[in-house]
Design a protein around this motif. Sequence first.
Motif, PDB file in Angstrom:
ATOM      1  N   ILE A   1       0.847   5.830  -1.417  1.00 18.30           N
ATOM      2  CA  ILE A   1       0.150   6.988  -1.977  1.00 18.30           C
ATOM      3  C   ILE A   1       0.816   7.350  -3.305  1.00 18.30           C
ATOM      4  O   ILE A   1       2.038   7.535  -3.372  1.00 18.30           O
ATOM      5  CB  ILE A   1       0.186   8.190  -1.019  1.00 18.30           C
ATOM      6  CG1 ILE A   1      -0.443   7.816   0.319  1.00 18.30           C
ATOM      7  CG2 ILE A   1      -0.527   9.383  -1.629  1.00 18.30           C
ATOM      8  CD1 ILE A   1      -1.909   7.480   0.241  1.00 18.30           C
ATOM      9  N   TYR A   2       0.016   7.429  -4.366  1.00 23.52           N
ATOM     10  CA  TYR A   2       0.546   7.787  -5.688  1.00 23.52           C
ATOM     11  C   TYR A   2      -0.380   8.834  -6.308  1.00 23.52           C
ATOM     12  O   TYR A   2      -1.576   8.590  -6.473  1.00 23.52           O
ATOM     13  CB  TYR A   2       0.613   6.543  -6.586  1.00 23.52           C
ATOM     14  CG  TYR A   2       1.202   6.804  -7.954  1.00 23.52           C
ATOM     15  CD1 TYR A   2       2.579   6.954  -8.107  1.00 23.52           C
ATOM     16  CD2 TYR A   2       0.381   6.908  -9.080  1.00 23.52           C
ATOM     17  CE1 TYR A   2       3.128   7.186  -9.345  1.00 23.52           C
ATOM     18  CE2 TYR A   2       0.927   7.148 -10.322  1.00 23.52           C
ATOM     19  CZ  TYR A   2       2.303   7.288 -10.455  1.00 23.52           C
ATOM     20  OH  TYR A   2       2.844   7.521 -11.693  1.00 23.52           O
ATOM     21  N   ASN A   3       0.207  10.002  -6.633  1.00 21.83           N
ATOM     22  CA  ASN A   3      -0.588  11.130  -7.149  1.00 21.83           C
ATOM     23  C   ASN A   3      -1.736  11.479  -6.198  1.00 21.83           C
ATOM     24  O   ASN A   3      -2.878  11.698  -6.623  1.00 21.83           O
ATOM     25  CB  ASN A   3      -1.135  10.811  -8.545  1.00 21.83           C
ATOM     26  CG  ASN A   3      -0.050  10.822  -9.604  1.00 21.83           C
ATOM     27  OD1 ASN A   3       0.996  11.477  -9.427  1.00 21.83           O
ATOM     28  ND2 ASN A   3      -0.270  10.115 -10.690  1.00 21.83           N
ATOM     29  N   GLU A   4      -1.389  11.471  -4.917  1.00 21.95           N
ATOM     30  CA  GLU A   4      -2.344  11.825  -3.862  1.00 21.95           C
ATOM     31  C   GLU A   4      -3.535  10.876  -3.799  1.00 21.95           C
ATOM     32  O   GLU A   4      -4.568  11.203  -3.214  1.00 21.95           O
ATOM     33  CB  GLU A   4      -2.852  13.265  -4.055  1.00 21.95           C
ATOM     34  CG  GLU A   4      -1.762  14.312  -4.021  1.00 21.95           C
ATOM     35  CD  GLU A   4      -0.977  14.299  -2.711  1.00 21.95           C
ATOM     36  OE1 GLU A   4      -1.588  13.993  -1.677  1.00 21.95           O
ATOM     37  OE2 GLU A   4       0.226  14.602  -2.738  1.00 21.95           O
ATOM     38  N   GLU A   5      -3.376   9.698  -4.357  1.00 17.04           N
ATOM     39  CA  GLU A   5      -4.435   8.684  -4.297  1.00 17.04           C
ATOM     40  C   GLU A   5      -3.844   7.373  -3.747  1.00 17.04           C
ATOM     41  O   GLU A   5      -2.716   7.000  -4.092  1.00 17.04           O
ATOM     42  CB  GLU A   5      -5.042   8.430  -5.678  1.00 17.04           C
ATOM     43  CG  GLU A   5      -5.789   9.616  -6.263  1.00 17.04           C
ATOM     44  CD  GLU A   5      -6.395   9.295  -7.612  1.00 17.04           C
ATOM     45  OE1 GLU A   5      -6.194   8.144  -8.077  1.00 17.04           O
ATOM     46  OE2 GLU A   5      -7.055  10.169  -8.197  1.00 17.04           O
ATOM     47  N   PRO A   6      -4.595   6.682  -2.891  1.00 16.88           N
ATOM     48  CA  PRO A   6      -4.082   5.408  -2.350  1.00 16.88           C
ATOM     49  C   PRO A   6      -4.088   4.310  -3.410  1.00 16.88           C
ATOM     50  O   PRO A   6      -5.011   4.209  -4.228  1.00 16.88           O
ATOM     51  CB  PRO A   6      -5.063   5.084  -1.212  1.00 16.88           C
ATOM     52  CG  PRO A   6      -6.328   5.796  -1.592  1.00 16.88           C
ATOM     53  CD  PRO A   6      -5.914   7.039  -2.325  1.00 16.88           C
ATOM     54  N   ARG A   7      -3.032   3.507  -3.381  1.00  9.58           N
ATOM     55  CA  ARG A   7      -2.933   2.364  -4.286  1.00  9.58           C
ATOM     56  C   ARG A   7      -2.649   1.113  -3.461  1.00  9.58           C
ATOM     57  O   ARG A   7      -1.834   1.133  -2.533  1.00  9.58           O
ATOM     58  CB  ARG A   7      -1.840   2.565  -5.329  1.00  9.58           C
ATOM     59  CG  ARG A   7      -2.223   3.523  -6.431  1.00  9.58           C
ATOM     60  CD  ARG A   7      -1.380   3.288  -7.655  1.00  9.58           C
ATOM     61  NE  ARG A   7      -1.841   4.086  -8.781  1.00  9.58           N
ATOM     62  CZ  ARG A   7      -1.367   3.968 -10.016  1.00  9.58           C
ATOM     63  NH1 ARG A   7      -0.406   3.082 -10.272  1.00  9.58           N
ATOM     64  NH2 ARG A   7      -1.829   4.726 -10.987  1.00  9.58           N
ATOM     65  N   ASN A   8      -3.301   0.033  -3.849  1.00  9.41           N
ATOM     66  CA  ASN A   8      -3.179  -1.234  -3.133  1.00  9.41           C
ATOM     67  C   ASN A   8      -2.860  -2.327  -4.147  1.00  9.41           C
ATOM     68  O   ASN A   8      -3.683  -2.649  -4.996  1.00  9.41           O
ATOM     69  CB  ASN A   8      -4.475  -1.547  -2.388  1.00  9.41           C
ATOM     70  CG  ASN A   8      -4.348  -2.770  -1.505  1.00  9.41           C
ATOM     71  OD1 ASN A   8      -3.402  -3.539  -1.630  1.00  9.41           O
ATOM     72  ND2 ASN A   8      -5.305  -2.956  -0.614  1.00  9.41           N
TER      73      ASN A   8
ATOM     74  N   LYS B   1       0.846  -1.196   0.000  1.00  9.20           N
ATOM     75  CA  LYS B   1       0.000   0.000   0.000  1.00  9.20           C
ATOM     76  C   LYS B   1       0.882   1.247   0.000  1.00  9.20           C
ATOM     77  O   LYS B   1       1.873   1.319   0.736  1.00  9.20           O
ATOM     78  CB  LYS B   1      -0.912   0.026   1.227  1.00  9.20           C
ATOM     79  CG  LYS B   1      -1.910  -1.118   1.289  1.00  9.20           C
ATOM     80  CD  LYS B   1      -2.779  -1.025   2.528  1.00  9.20           C
ATOM     81  CE  LYS B   1      -3.780  -2.162   2.603  1.00  9.20           C
ATOM     82  NZ  LYS B   1      -4.638  -2.079   3.813  1.00  9.20           N
TER      83      LYS B   1
ATOM     84  N   THR C   1      -3.801  -4.396  -8.908  1.00 13.39           N
ATOM     85  CA  THR C   1      -3.728  -3.091  -8.265  1.00 13.39           C
ATOM     86  C   THR C   1      -5.116  -2.467  -8.257  1.00 13.39           C
ATOM     87  O   THR C   1      -5.706  -2.252  -9.324  1.00 13.39           O
ATOM     88  CB  THR C   1      -2.740  -2.171  -8.999  1.00 13.39           C
ATOM     89  OG1 THR C   1      -1.435  -2.767  -8.973  1.00 13.39           O
ATOM     90  CG2 THR C   1      -2.670  -0.803  -8.325  1.00 13.39           C
ATOM     91  N   ASN C   2      -5.618  -2.220  -7.047  1.00 14.34           N
ATOM     92  CA  ASN C   2      -6.973  -1.687  -6.875  1.00 14.34           C
ATOM     93  C   ASN C   2      -8.013  -2.519  -7.617  1.00 14.34           C
ATOM     94  O   ASN C   2      -8.940  -1.997  -8.242  1.00 14.34           O
ATOM     95  CB  ASN C   2      -7.048  -0.232  -7.333  1.00 14.34           C
ATOM     96  CG  ASN C   2      -6.246   0.696  -6.441  1.00 14.34           C
ATOM     97  OD1 ASN C   2      -5.911   0.360  -5.317  1.00 14.34           O
ATOM     98  ND2 ASN C   2      -5.937   1.885  -6.958  1.00 14.34           N
TER      99      ASN C   2
END
Length: 280
Positions: free
Chosen positions: A199-206, A197, A250-251
């Motif tokens: 933060i990428y471009n101010e968005e969470p990525r999982n 997990k 991813t997501n």
Amino acid sequence: MVKTIKYLLLLVAAIMLSAEAEAQSIVRKKDLVPIDSVEQVVVDGDTVSRIIPQRNLGRFDRGLSNYMFIPRGKWGFGITASYGELKTEDIQLLSILNNFDFKGKMYSIRPSISYFIAHNQSVGLKFNYSRGVADLANLGFEFGDDLSFSIRDVSYYQQSMGISAMYRNYVGLDTHGRFGIFNEVDLAFSSGSSTFKRIYNEEPRNTHTITTQGALNFSPGVCVFIQDYVSFNVSFGVFGLNWKKEQQKTNGIDDGTRVTSGANFRFNIFNINFGLMVVI
């Protein structure tokens, strides 16, 4: 001329009779060696030789002896475990790395069971469970006014389970059966998953990864009996063949599949195993 030939024949016959008499004398001397002078040990009520006979497949006999270390018919129960933990707060390294906040831990446990099919030779099964957790709260890099960035809110979690079939061949080094070396060959299969997990471009990525792998490993080691039935073992990974398959999402979106394989022939400092074994 005829007399000379007769003399030569008589001389050859005398030499042959002398050699035969000497050979018979040696055989009689061997027969007179007392049985008590041969090193023997009692195993499960039977008297066997302390030195295990081996075929000399080479051209030279180097005089190496394999002493009785663990007799046939015994069971071995072993366990290997490892644990590591790291925690930092506001660590700064020179003027490049700062605000390093990290905590993580990893542990594994490997129970095993083996049966000695022959003197100093065993086959068995090993089970493996490992788990690791890492959390990076903050990490900053500064390489100048024009190049600086930071990483925050990154976490990683992984766990895996596996099973392997193994064969061990021991070599006893002393007559008391306390010190020995061994070579272990194991065929291992494992499956696990990991979650990454960030933060990428101010968005969470999982990113979720499912891993399946197999390996053929060769590991020499040292075994020392610290008590009559308890031994301490250290093994080192030096050679292996491996295959690995990874499936990522991813997501919830499929990222694809990656398959890798390879071989290594080197001393691996990350594959040193310490453990205990009980022989009954």
